[in-house]
Design an enzyme around this catalytic site. Structure first.
Site, PDB file in Angstrom:
ATOM      1  N   LYS A 121      -6.301 -56.942 -25.415  1.00  0.00           N
ATOM      2  CA  LYS A 121      -6.340 -56.172 -24.170  1.00  0.00           C
ATOM      3  C   LYS A 121      -4.970 -55.608 -23.811  1.00  0.00           C
ATOM      4  O   LYS A 121      -4.873 -54.704 -22.978  1.00  0.00           O
ATOM      5  CB  LYS A 121      -6.881 -57.018 -23.016  1.00  0.00           C
ATOM      6  CG  LYS A 121      -5.958 -58.096 -22.500  1.00  0.00           C
ATOM      7  CD  LYS A 121      -6.537 -58.723 -21.237  1.00  0.00           C
ATOM      8  CE  LYS A 121      -5.586 -59.725 -20.623  1.00  0.00           C
ATOM      9  NZ  LYS A 121      -6.070 -60.260 -19.343  1.00  0.00           N
ATOM     10  N   ASP A 122      -3.894 -56.131 -24.436  1.00  0.00           N
ATOM     11  CA  ASP A 122      -2.546 -55.632 -24.156  1.00  0.00           C
ATOM     12  C   ASP A 122      -2.141 -54.474 -25.053  1.00  0.00           C
ATOM     13  O   ASP A 122      -1.080 -53.894 -24.864  1.00  0.00           O
ATOM     14  CB  ASP A 122      -1.515 -56.762 -24.322  1.00  0.00           C
ATOM     15  CG  ASP A 122      -1.640 -57.827 -23.243  1.00  0.00           C
ATOM     16  OD1 ASP A 122      -2.153 -57.498 -22.154  1.00  0.00           O
ATOM     17  OD2 ASP A 122      -1.226 -58.973 -23.487  1.00  0.00           O
ATOM     18  N   ARG A 176      -7.951 -53.273 -12.142  1.00  0.00           N
ATOM     19  CA  ARG A 176      -9.369 -53.483 -12.468  1.00  0.00           C
ATOM     20  C   ARG A 176      -9.939 -54.618 -11.623  1.00  0.00           C
ATOM     21  O   ARG A 176     -11.020 -54.478 -11.026  1.00  0.00           O
ATOM     22  CB  ARG A 176      -9.503 -53.795 -13.963  1.00  0.00           C
ATOM     23  CG  ARG A 176     -10.906 -54.244 -14.385  1.00  0.00           C
ATOM     24  CD  ARG A 176     -10.918 -54.731 -15.827  1.00  0.00           C
ATOM     25  NE  ARG A 176     -10.014 -55.856 -16.030  1.00  0.00           N
ATOM     26  CZ  ARG A 176     -10.331 -57.112 -15.801  1.00  0.00           C
ATOM     27  NH1 ARG A 176     -11.537 -57.434 -15.347  1.00  0.00           N
ATOM     28  NH2 ARG A 176      -9.454 -58.085 -16.019  1.00  0.00           N
ATOM     29  N   ARG A 177      -9.236 -55.737 -11.596  1.00  0.00           N
ATOM     30  CA  ARG A 177      -9.702 -56.877 -10.796  1.00  0.00           C
ATOM     31  C   ARG A 177      -9.668 -56.552  -9.306  1.00  0.00           C
ATOM     32  O   ARG A 177     -10.594 -56.870  -8.560  1.00  0.00           O
ATOM     33  CB  ARG A 177      -8.837 -58.099 -11.099  1.00  0.00           C
ATOM     34  CG  ARG A 177      -9.035 -58.666 -12.496  1.00  0.00           C
ATOM     35  CD  ARG A 177      -7.956 -59.658 -12.866  1.00  0.00           C
ATOM     36  NE  ARG A 177      -8.225 -60.306 -14.153  1.00  0.00           N
ATOM     37  CZ  ARG A 177      -7.301 -60.856 -14.923  1.00  0.00           C
ATOM     38  NH1 ARG A 177      -6.028 -60.830 -14.536  1.00  0.00           N
ATOM     39  NH2 ARG A 177      -7.625 -61.426 -16.063  1.00  0.00           N
ATOM     40  N   ARG A 194       2.884 -61.353 -11.160  1.00  0.00           N
ATOM     41  CA  ARG A 194       2.949 -61.221 -12.610  1.00  0.00           C
ATOM     42  C   ARG A 194       3.655 -62.434 -13.199  1.00  0.00           C
ATOM     43  O   ARG A 194       4.182 -63.273 -12.505  1.00  0.00           O
ATOM     44  CB  ARG A 194       3.675 -59.924 -12.999  1.00  0.00           C
ATOM     45  CG  ARG A 194       2.873 -58.658 -12.691  1.00  0.00           C
ATOM     46  CD  ARG A 194       3.498 -57.450 -13.359  1.00  0.00           C
ATOM     47  NE  ARG A 194       3.685 -57.691 -14.776  1.00  0.00           N
ATOM     48  CZ  ARG A 194       4.688 -57.174 -15.501  1.00  0.00           C
ATOM     49  NH1 ARG A 194       5.612 -56.431 -14.910  1.00  0.00           N
ATOM     50  NH2 ARG A 194       4.789 -57.428 -16.776  1.00  0.00           N
ATOM     51  N   ARG A 200       2.225 -68.016 -12.824  1.00  0.00           N
ATOM     52  CA  ARG A 200       1.281 -67.600 -11.779  1.00  0.00           C
ATOM     53  C   ARG A 200       0.676 -68.809 -11.063  1.00  0.00           C
ATOM     54  O   ARG A 200       0.518 -68.800  -9.843  1.00  0.00           O
ATOM     55  CB  ARG A 200       0.178 -66.730 -12.384  1.00  0.00           C
ATOM     56  CG  ARG A 200       0.686 -65.441 -12.990  1.00  0.00           C
ATOM     57  CD  ARG A 200      -0.458 -64.529 -13.363  1.00  0.00           C
ATOM     58  NE  ARG A 200      -0.067 -63.569 -14.385  1.00  0.00           N
ATOM     59  CZ  ARG A 200      -0.818 -62.565 -14.797  1.00  0.00           C
ATOM     60  NH1 ARG A 200      -2.014 -62.385 -14.257  1.00  0.00           N
ATOM     61  NH2 ARG A 200      -0.404 -61.735 -15.720  1.00  0.00           N
ATOM     62  N   CYS A 287      -2.772 -45.743 -16.154  1.00  0.00           N
ATOM     63  CA  CYS A 287      -2.668 -47.192 -15.966  1.00  0.00           C
ATOM     64  C   CYS A 287      -3.071 -47.599 -14.560  1.00  0.00           C
ATOM     65  O   CYS A 287      -3.232 -48.784 -14.272  1.00  0.00           O
ATOM     66  CB  CYS A 287      -1.237 -47.650 -16.253  1.00  0.00           C
ATOM     67  SG  CYS A 287      -0.773 -47.446 -17.969  1.00  0.00           S
TER      68      CYS A 287
END
Length: 357
Positions: A121-122, A176-177, A194, A200, A287
């Site tokens: 996903k990165d 997205r979240r 981040r 986190r 993005c």
């Protein structure tokens, strides 16, 4: 992570050749000019999760031929990326998610490493010229997890966000979240959070926010699955394209290494990744565009071929617009299915969603 490995135990011809070379190297230095020299150098980010994924990948290779491990055929190279260095700004503000791979791919292109291991996903949708995605490993759980601060608990099993009080602050770096949560709970507030998984969780424990979200795959690979307060079904929170999949990139002209990696390719992971990345490529959002993509192979029924089911999502960052659609077809048509669904979503979404700003 045994489930991530193919069932066959027979080494591929490329692995056999590499093992033979390793054994010969152990006895004397090779006198053949132009031959590949060992160890092979694998590039990776230095985060705990990246290292766990890289070492599991190398275990997969050596499982096919143990002499590769015994002869020290691989050498790990940790590379600090721009995405890791800059933690106080959104990725969109500093160049996008490809910044988790930029320095790694520069090292790959100039020959300082031989292949690189990534969270899929990165990876940017279009790889730099001269590089290819040579291998995808079996997908771990692709779902997102909501992690609550101490003192909060889910009150309604049918409402995953019921534990969040009115106006709760969510630590999050993913548009997205954020968009999907705001579409359901527009009262929520979001602050940038981040860093690696433990960072986190530490900030959450320090009450810098009331909840955060992480990929369940990462928590599982780190042995921290119990930290997930609520696991969000993909129908509630559409995952990121490629989430839970480890991908390996190599130089396009490195045929020998590409053949070696084909021995551990996971068919299902390749099919779903192809569909999701094709969807992403067709939408081609900035993005700042919330985009989700999640594909599954459905079990074959009544002797028929298995089907691939792909869900795609496009939204506004503030959750005021959200469009979600699905498509089903044959796994071998994964790229076409992704493109077709992407075209449909783009056609029926406001044009400004895809604009850079």
């Amino acid at each position: 992570m045994d489930s991530a490995y193919p069932s066959s135990s027979a080494p591929s011809p490329a692995l056999q050749e590499l093992a033979a070379e390793a054994a010969a190297r152990q006895k004397k230095a090779s006198g053949h000019s132009g031959r590949r020299t060992l160890p092979l150098r694998v590039g990776t980010r230095g985060s705990p999760l990246a290292l766990v994924q890289t070492r599991a990948f190398l275990t997969t290779l050596t499982r096919f031929c143990p002499v590769l491990r015994d002869m020290g055929a691989f050498q790990e190279h940790q590379i600090n990326t721009t995405g890791d260095q800059v933690q106080n700004r959104r990725l969109a503000e500093i160049g996008g998610k490809g910044l988790f791979a930029k320095e790694i791919h520069e090292a790959l292109l100039d020959g300082r490493i031989d292949f690189a291991v990534h969270s899929l996903k990165d990876l940017e949708t279009t790889l730099p010229p001269g590089l290819v995605l040579a291998c995808t490993l079996k997908r771990e759980d692709a779902r997102d997890a909501l992690i609550l601060s101490p003192g909060l608990a889910q009150s309604d099993p049918d409402d995953p966000y019921s534990a969040l009080p009115e106006g709760a602050l969510i630590g999050c770096a993913s548009v997205r979240r954020q968009a999907q949560m705001l579409h359901v709970r527009p009262d929520l507030k979001f602050g940038l959070l981040r860093g690696n998984v433990q960072t986190r969780l530490d900030k959450l424990a320090a009450h810098q926010c009331q909840a955060t979200l992480l990929a369940l795959a990462g928590l599982k690979r780190l042995g921290m699955a119990e930290r997930a307060s609520i696991v969000l079904d993909p129908t509630v929170m559409v995952p990121a394209a490629g989430q839970g999949i480890v991908g390996v990139t190599v130089r396009e002209d490195d045929i020998e290494l590409r053949e070696l990696l084909s021995a551990i390719e996971d068919y299902e992971a390749r099919a779903v990744a192809t569909a999701e990345r094709s969807l992403l490529a067709e939408l081609d959002g900035s993005c700042r565009t919330p985009i989700g993509g999640y594909a599954q192979l459905l079990p074959a029924e009544d002797g028929k071929d298995p089907k691939l089911h792909l869900t795609g999502l496009v939204a506004r960052e503030d959750g005021s617009f959200l469009l979600k659609r699905s498509i089903t077809g044959l796994p071998e048509d994964a790229a076409r299915l992704g493109k077709e669904l992407g075209e449909s979503l783009r056609k029926d979404s406001p044009a400004d969603i895809f604009e850079e700003n």
